[in-house]
Design a protein around this motif. Structure first.
Motif, PDB file in Angstrom:
ATOM      1  N   ASP A   1      36.891  45.922  37.899  1.00 12.50           N
ATOM      2  CA  ASP A   1      37.822  45.045  37.185  1.00 12.50           C
ATOM      3  C   ASP A   1      38.449  45.879  36.059  1.00 12.50           C
ATOM      4  OD1 ASP A   1      39.224  42.794  36.512  1.00 12.50           O
ATOM      5  OD2 ASP A   1      37.467  41.570  36.015  1.00 12.50           O
TER       6      ASP A   1
ATOM      7  N   SER B   1      25.189  33.194  39.018  1.00 12.72           N
ATOM      8  CA  SER B   1      25.762  32.150  39.871  1.00 12.72           C
ATOM      9  C   SER B   1      24.773  30.987  40.012  1.00 12.72           C
ATOM     10  CB  SER B   1      26.091  32.721  41.261  1.00 12.72           C
ATOM     11  OG  SER B   1      26.255  31.674  42.194  1.00 12.72           O
TER      12      SER B   1
ATOM     13  N   ASN C   1      34.028  43.709  30.561  1.00 11.09           N
ATOM     14  CA  ASN C   1      34.133  42.750  31.673  1.00 11.09           C
ATOM     15  C   ASN C   1      33.635  41.372  31.243  1.00 11.09           C
ATOM     16  OD1 ASN C   1      35.378  44.326  33.557  1.00 11.09           O
ATOM     17  ND2 ASN C   1      33.549  44.741  34.786  1.00 11.09           N
TER      18      ASN C   1
ATOM     19  N   TRP D   1      36.068  39.722  28.780  1.00  7.39           N
ATOM     20  CA  TRP D   1      37.279  39.197  29.404  1.00  7.39           C
ATOM     21  C   TRP D   1      36.982  37.975  30.272  1.00  7.39           C
ATOM     22  CZ3 TRP D   1      40.322  43.351  27.731  1.00  7.39           C
ATOM     23  CH2 TRP D   1      41.698  43.093  27.698  1.00  7.39           C
ATOM     24  N   ARG D   2      35.963  38.104  31.124  1.00  7.52           N
ATOM     25  CA  ARG D   2      35.728  37.069  32.147  1.00  7.52           C
ATOM     26  C   ARG D   2      34.636  36.080  31.762  1.00  7.52           C
ATOM     27  NH1 ARG D   2      40.373  38.314  34.322  1.00  7.52           N
ATOM     28  NH2 ARG D   2      40.457  40.360  35.277  1.00  7.52           N
TER      29      ARG D   2
ATOM     30  N   ARG E   1      30.373  33.329  33.112  1.00  2.38           N
ATOM     31  CA  ARG E   1      30.818  32.356  34.115  1.00  2.38           C
ATOM     32  C   ARG E   1      31.773  33.006  35.117  1.00  2.38           C
ATOM     33  NH1 ARG E   1      29.524  27.217  34.018  1.00  2.38           N
ATOM     34  NH2 ARG E   1      29.078  27.540  36.194  1.00  2.38           N
ATOM     35  N   GLY E   2      32.748  33.766  34.590  1.00  5.57           N
ATOM     36  CA  GLY E   2      33.722  34.437  35.459  1.00  5.57           C
ATOM     37  C   GLY E   2      33.046  35.433  36.390  1.00  5.57           C
TER      38      GLY E   2
ATOM     39  N   ASP F   1      31.174  33.492  39.000  1.00  8.29           N
ATOM     40  CA  ASP F   1      32.098  32.969  40.027  1.00  8.29           C
ATOM     41  C   ASP F   1      32.469  34.060  41.026  1.00  8.29           C
ATOM     42  OD1 ASP F   1      32.049  30.524  38.812  1.00  8.29           O
ATOM     43  OD2 ASP F   1      34.021  30.708  37.851  1.00  8.29           O
ATOM     44  N   TYR F   2      32.643  35.269  40.509  1.00  5.44           N
ATOM     45  CA  TYR F   2      32.951  36.400  41.405  1.00  5.44           C
ATOM     46  C   TYR F   2      31.797  36.602  42.405  1.00  5.44           C
ATOM     47  CZ  TYR F   2      32.787  41.193  43.048  1.00  5.44           C
ATOM     48  OH  TYR F   2      32.638  42.294  43.851  1.00  5.44           O
TER      49      TYR F   2
END
Ligand code: PLP
Length: 452
Positions: free
Chosen positions: A89, A266, A346, A349-350, A353-354, A357-358
């Protein structure tokens, strides 16, 4: 001194070229892999002249970079289904750029207070995620080094004077044959030798059979190693049962979570790691499922002092003091890159949670591949995938030849592995761009190129 104008121009070129590269890669507009012979590549890139004479300018740099990017493997490509290296990313990519420019090798605090503090906080976050909030950790250059470091800590626990006097000859390591090869290498590097490896009984898919754990007598068990998940199959060992078995016997429990620990982020997949909080040590690669470039791996231990004891006889503890702290006492490396920054940006930014989700999306896409393949009678699927790794065979075809053909065409990048004595094709869904359409295309393509 840097010519700041020249740097700014070259950096601008780099950003524009990388943006175009990632854009065409994730659209699948170009081959996923090109493998020109090295002699021709050296020629085309003008390597020898440039090495000898220098003289690169922003203009010739742009030309070089374009060719360099085109003649590689594209990890953002939807057809990239190969090794478990992250499809990085961009925040992590920025961290690599920053490190390249600043070079704060922060293993000692005075060489990068900000970078060291970022690593410290990232480690605290990882420790909390695996359920070892009172533990300690360090980031190393890769999972193999992380496994070595964790097993060194295990050795210090069972044989504290090995550091001073050498390794006693009654130590054994319990590990399944499906464990990553860096575990068996570590046994030899640590001076225990291959003879110290006691292979655990497994089921047909390489998972540790918890009903057939050995009773060891006359030897001291240095550690039991479990995989979460196994590199070959992406399947998870039963950490809860293994952890309890180790606890009862006072055996060091090492969980190799290089690939799979990221599933802790997750909600849908966290259960796969159930029992990881029983570990004495865990490794977790960010350059697999946390989307950083290679390499950034965490060694996490239950008792902070155990990690320091790995490299000396006396344990110590890291605190936020007025003078900072030095991570150098816990690593094989002396000079060390700003690994924490990649993971941090990373996350920043995400969010966790982000990133979670990935992971969930990649695991779901791999499951989808399994469903699509199962609808086609020629495909043999030995198990339902638990992660983003799927193994399969296409009839009785020459599986290795199928893979070689796809790589040669540049249409798909996948790997292969031995499972139950037979060569299997292996797909690892790393790129966020991979979708159903490309998976169906892969299944068609395999059927088209198979030879017997
Ligand atoms: C990839 C992997 C490793 C090795 O990590 P590197 O960073 O490649 O050295 C170790 N264990 C497992 C389970 C892995 O998947």
């Amino acid at each position: 001194m840097w010519n700041i104008e020249e740097f700014t121009e070259a950096a601008g070129i780099t950003v524009r070229e990388l943006a175009a590269y990632v854009d065409e890669s994730q659209r699948g507009a170009v081959p996923v892999i090109r493998r020109e012979p090295p002699r021709e590549l050296a020629e085309r890139l003008g390597l020898r002249d440039l090495i000898r004479d220098g003289g690169m300018t922003p203009g010739t740099y742009q030309e070089f970079l374009r060719t360099f990017l085109a003649e590689g493997t594209r990890l953002h490509h939807p057809a990239y289904l190969g090794h478990q290296s992250a499809s990085p990313d961009f925040p992590a990519a920025l961290a690599d750029f920053i490190h390249g420019a600043t070079n704060n090798p922060m293993a000692v605090y005075e060489m990068g207070a900000a970078a060291a503090t970022v690593e410290f906080e990232v480690l605290r976050w990882m420790l909390a995620k695996v359920g070892l909030p009172a533990g300690g950790g360090v980031l190393t250059h890769g999972g193999s080094l992380a496994n070595l470091t964790a097993l060194l800590a295990a050795r210090a626990r069972v044989a504290p004077d090995a550091w001073e006097n050498g390794v006693p000859d009654d130590l054994v390591i319990l590990a399944p044959p499906s464990a990553h090869y860096s575990v068996s290498r570590a046994a030899s590097i640590l001076g225990l030798g291959q003879r110290s490896l006691v292979p655990l009984e497994t089921d047909a898919l390489g998972r540790i059979d918890v009903s057939r754990l050995p009773e060891i007598s006359g030897k001291r068990v240095m550690a039991l190693v479990a995989s979460a998940c196994a590199t070959g199959t992406g399947l998870h060992d039963d950490l809860r049962t293994l952890g309890a078995w180790c606890r009862e016997r006072g055996v060091w429990f090492h969980v190799d979570g290089a690939h799979g620990a990221s599933a802790l982020l997750s909600d849908r997949h966290r259960h796969l790691l159930d029992g990881i909080d029983q570990a004495d040590s865990v490794i977790w690669d960010a350059h697999k499922m946390l989307r950083t470039s290679s390499l950034a791996a965490a060694v996490l231990v239950r008792e902070e002092g155990d990690l320091d004891a790995a490299f000396r006889q006396q344990a110590s503890y890291l605190f936020y003091g007025d003078q900072g702290f030095d991570l150098i006492g816990r690593t094989v490396e002396c000079t060390k890159a700003e690994l924490g920054l990649k993971i941090f940006l990373n996350l920043a930014w995400r969010g966790e949670r982000g990133l979670g989700d990935y992971v969930a999306r990649q695991y779901a896409t791999a499951h989808r591949f399994w469903e699509l393949a199962a609808r086609r009678p020629a495909f043999d699927l030995p198990y339902e995938p638990e992660s983003n790794i799927v193994c399969f065979r296409y009839g009785d075809a020459d599986q290795a030849a199928i893979r070689e053909r796809l790589l040669l065409d540049g249409s798909f990048h996948l790997t292969s592995t031995e499972l139950g004595g037979a060569r299997h094709l292996r797909v690892t869904v790393m790129a966020p761009a991979t979708d159903d359409k490309i998976l169906e295309a892969l299944l068609d393509e395999i059927a088209a190129v198979a030879t017997y």
